[in-house]
Design a protein around this motif. Structure first.
Motif, PDB file in Angstrom:
ATOM      1  N   PRO A   1       0.779  -1.142  -0.057  1.00 47.11           N
ATOM      2  CA  PRO A   1      -0.022   0.032  -0.286  1.00 47.11           C
ATOM      3  C   PRO A   1       0.873   1.125  -0.007  1.00 47.11           C
ATOM      4  N   PRO A   2       0.186   2.286  -0.309  1.00 46.41           N
ATOM      5  CA  PRO A   2       1.147   3.689  -0.294  1.00 46.41           C
ATOM      6  C   PRO A   2       1.669   3.987   1.092  1.00 46.41           C
ATOM      7  N   ASP A   3       2.926   4.394   0.957  1.00 43.99           N
ATOM      8  CA  ASP A   3       3.706   5.077   2.120  1.00 43.99           C
ATOM      9  C   ASP A   3       3.211   5.946   2.708  1.00 43.99           C
ATOM     10  N   LEU A   4       3.233   6.195   4.135  1.00 46.30           N
ATOM     11  CA  LEU A   4       2.643   6.966   4.958  1.00 46.30           C
ATOM     12  C   LEU A   4       3.512   8.540   5.257  1.00 46.30           C
ATOM     13  N   PHE A   5       3.948   9.240   4.086  1.00 39.73           N
ATOM     14  CA  PHE A   5       4.462  10.388   4.119  1.00 39.73           C
ATOM     15  C   PHE A   5       4.223  11.221   3.065  1.00 39.73           C
ATOM     16  N   GLU A   6       4.798  12.370   3.223  1.00 39.60           N
ATOM     17  CA  GLU A   6       4.833  13.537   2.375  1.00 39.60           C
ATOM     18  C   GLU A   6       6.378  14.081   2.126  1.00 39.60           C
ATOM     19  N   ALA A   7       6.625  14.872   1.342  1.00 38.27           N
ATOM     20  CA  ALA A   7       7.746  15.254   1.053  1.00 38.27           C
ATOM     21  C   ALA A   7       8.177  16.278   0.317  1.00 38.27           C
ATOM     22  N   MET A   8       8.990  17.140   0.216  1.00 41.59           N
ATOM     23  CA  MET A   8       9.457  18.320  -0.683  1.00 41.59           C
ATOM     24  C   MET A   8      10.986  18.102  -1.036  1.00 41.59           C
ATOM     25  N   SER A   9      11.102  18.166  -2.160  1.00 43.95           N
ATOM     26  CA  SER A   9      12.518  17.784  -2.981  1.00 43.95           C
ATOM     27  C   SER A   9      13.063  19.043  -3.643  1.00 43.95           C
ATOM     28  N   PHE A  10      14.371  19.036  -3.509  1.00 42.16           N
ATOM     29  CA  PHE A  10      15.237  20.150  -4.030  1.00 42.16           C
ATOM     30  C   PHE A  10      16.349  19.781  -4.774  1.00 42.16           C
ATOM     31  N   SER A  11      16.773  20.470  -5.984  1.00 40.94           N
ATOM     32  CA  SER A  11      17.853  20.296  -6.791  1.00 40.94           C
ATOM     33  C   SER A  11      18.795  21.233  -6.318  1.00 40.94           C
ATOM     34  N   ARG A  12      20.091  21.002  -6.977  1.00 39.52           N
ATOM     35  CA  ARG A  12      21.273  21.725  -6.670  1.00 39.52           C
ATOM     36  C   ARG A  12      21.036  23.074  -7.046  1.00 39.52           C
ATOM     37  N   SER A  13      21.868  24.135  -6.245  1.00 33.86           N
ATOM     38  CA  SER A  13      21.474  25.417  -6.425  1.00 33.86           C
ATOM     39  C   SER A  13      22.031  25.847  -7.804  1.00 33.86           C
ATOM     40  N   ASP A  14      23.153  25.469  -8.265  1.00 33.99           N
ATOM     41  CA  ASP A  14      23.794  25.612  -9.502  1.00 33.99           C
ATOM     42  C   ASP A  14      23.496  24.966 -10.712  1.00 33.99           C
ATOM     43  N   ALA A  15      22.334  24.489 -10.817  1.00 33.86           N
ATOM     44  CA  ALA A  15      21.719  23.643 -11.823  1.00 33.86           C
ATOM     45  C   ALA A  15      21.675  24.487 -13.453  1.00 33.86           C
TER      46      ALA A  15
ATOM     47  N   ASP B   1      30.079  16.858 -10.883  1.00 34.56           N
ATOM     48  CA  ASP B   1      28.903  17.117 -11.642  1.00 34.56           C
ATOM     49  C   ASP B   1      27.667  16.164 -11.513  1.00 34.56           C
ATOM     50  N   ALA B   2      27.523  15.600 -10.294  1.00 38.30           N
ATOM     51  CA  ALA B   2      26.825  14.517 -10.080  1.00 38.30           C
ATOM     52  C   ALA B   2      25.412  15.335  -9.915  1.00 38.30           C
ATOM     53  N   PRO B   3      24.086  14.707 -10.246  1.00 34.43           N
ATOM     54  CA  PRO B   3      22.964  15.115  -9.714  1.00 34.43           C
ATOM     55  C   PRO B   3      22.879  15.192  -8.098  1.00 34.43           C
ATOM     56  N   LEU B   4      22.711  16.266  -7.429  1.00 35.18           N
ATOM     57  CA  LEU B   4      22.779  16.367  -6.078  1.00 35.18           C
ATOM     58  C   LEU B   4      21.352  16.755  -5.790  1.00 35.18           C
ATOM     59  N   SER B   5      20.472  16.018  -4.654  1.00 39.58           N
ATOM     60  CA  SER B   5      19.187  16.586  -4.588  1.00 39.58           C
ATOM     61  C   SER B   5      18.972  16.334  -2.987  1.00 39.58           C
ATOM     62  N   THR B   6      17.986  17.004  -2.275  1.00 40.28           N
ATOM     63  CA  THR B   6      17.612  16.888  -0.910  1.00 40.28           C
ATOM     64  C   THR B   6      16.178  16.746  -0.981  1.00 40.28           C
ATOM     65  N   ARG B   7      15.797  15.828   0.043  1.00 38.70           N
ATOM     66  CA  ARG B   7      14.278  15.527  -0.023  1.00 38.70           C
ATOM     67  C   ARG B   7      14.209  15.683   1.488  1.00 38.70           C
TER      68      ARG B   7
END
Length: 343
Positions: free
Chosen positions: A94-108, A171-177
């Protein structure tokens, strides 16, 4: 594990940290970090803005939903019940019990990323909370410094040199969740098999995780699940699939999950975490490094581009939205009725 010896810059201190990293990655793939150099004030300022965002009305958060695509680095708001992490492991839940907000690297917006532009989206900051972007930039700088230290120690431990992984991930994709796992005061028990976060491995190279100290995170060792409970001021680090392939399973990416609150819990219950993900440049060829391949332990993985692997895992994850919704449509759970948007 104390990183203080790494920051000293002395060879003996760095070798000691690298040896400790190697032991932890061989045993569990998870590390509890002390002496990490991330100031409490910087971490706290970012977490405070995350808390303020998740407290906003649902309609305001939905305005931040980003289009989810497999060929790229997804950013924006993920609504409660929208994902089922275990689908990435071909495990239908079943669906996971969370919500989230994700961000990319600032120098994208930099030119080196143009060839794989979908992996480097620009962040779209919501009007509220105020100051979130600046708090994120300070957090991002601190986490990038820490990631450089951990990656440097890993490269040294593998006999590839301090700069090997650092340079590969420049130069990797960097993200924060930022994750928010909530249980309303009047909620019933979760559905069978329903977790705050289903069991999964991380897809990329390295994850650095802050948690608020609320229990729930577990790792799989053999046939058992073990609790991971960071102490005050500690951060968690764990390796992902790409690094496991690079090391020919000398280090393995470990299954982990987040349990729901106890069934007998009374009142609301919440748990917060913030994950900083280091992947690999999508065009990087991932294959076992020479120091991890021997006649007795030949290469276990065929070469694959980092982007192809990340896309494969992401497609399974994205398939969870419709499938997990259908699987749980006829079940009864107060959890699944709270901010239920896609599951």
């Amino acid at each position: 594990m104390d990183l203080s010896g790494w920051w000293s810059g002395e060879a003996a201190g760095r070798e000691a940290v690298a040896a400790a990293v190697d032991r932890a990655c061989r045993e569990t793939g998870f590390l509890l970090l002390e002496g990490h150099g991330v100031p409490d004030a910087i971490m706290g300022a970012f977490v405070t803005r995350c808390d303020e965002f998740f407290a906003l009305p649902v309609a305001e958060k939905l305005a931040c939903v980003a289009r989810k695509v497999p060929d790229g680095n997804n950013i924006g708001y993920t609504a409660f019940g929208e994902e089922a992490s275990a689908y990435a492991e071909d495990n239908r839940t079943p669906p996971d019990l969370f919500e989230a907000m994700s961000f990319s690297r600032s120098d994208a917006d930099r030119a080196p990323f143009d060839h794989y532009r979908a992996w480097y989206p620009a962040n779209a900051w919501p009007p509220r909370p105020a100051g979130w972007e600046w708090a994120y930039r300070a957090y991002e700088t601190a986490m990038a410094r820490l990631a450089g230290a951990v990656l440097g120690a890993m490269g040294l431990a593998l006999g590839m040199g301090e700069r090997w992984l650092v340079d590969l991930c420049l130069d990797a994709p960097l993200s924060t969740r930022a994750n928010f796992y909530t249980r309303p005061a009047d909620a019933g028990d979760p559905l069978p098999g329903q977790l705050r976060r289903g069991e999964h491995t991380d897809f990329g190279v390295l994850t650095l995780l802050w948690t608020d100290g609320v229990p729930g995170l577990q790792i799989r060792q053999g046939d058992e699940w073990r609790d991971v409970n960071p102490g005050p001021g500690q951060l968690v680090a764990n390796i992902g699939d790409l690094l496991a392939m690079w090391t020919n399973d000398r280090w393995t990416s470990t299954l982990h999950r987040v349990l729901p609150p106890p069934a007998n819990a009374t009142g609301p219950a919440a748990r917060r975490s913030v994950a900083y993900f280091v992947d690999a440049y999508p065009g990087t060829l991932i294959e076992p490094v020479p120091t991890c391949v021997t006649a007795d332990n030949p290469a276990r993985f065929a070469p694959i581009l980092a982007g192809d692997w990340l896309n494969l895992r992401a497609r399974r994850q994205l398939a969870s939205t419709a499938a997990s919704t259908a699987a749980s449509a006829g079940a009864t759970s107060n959890f699944s009725g709270v901010r239920r948007l896609a599951g």
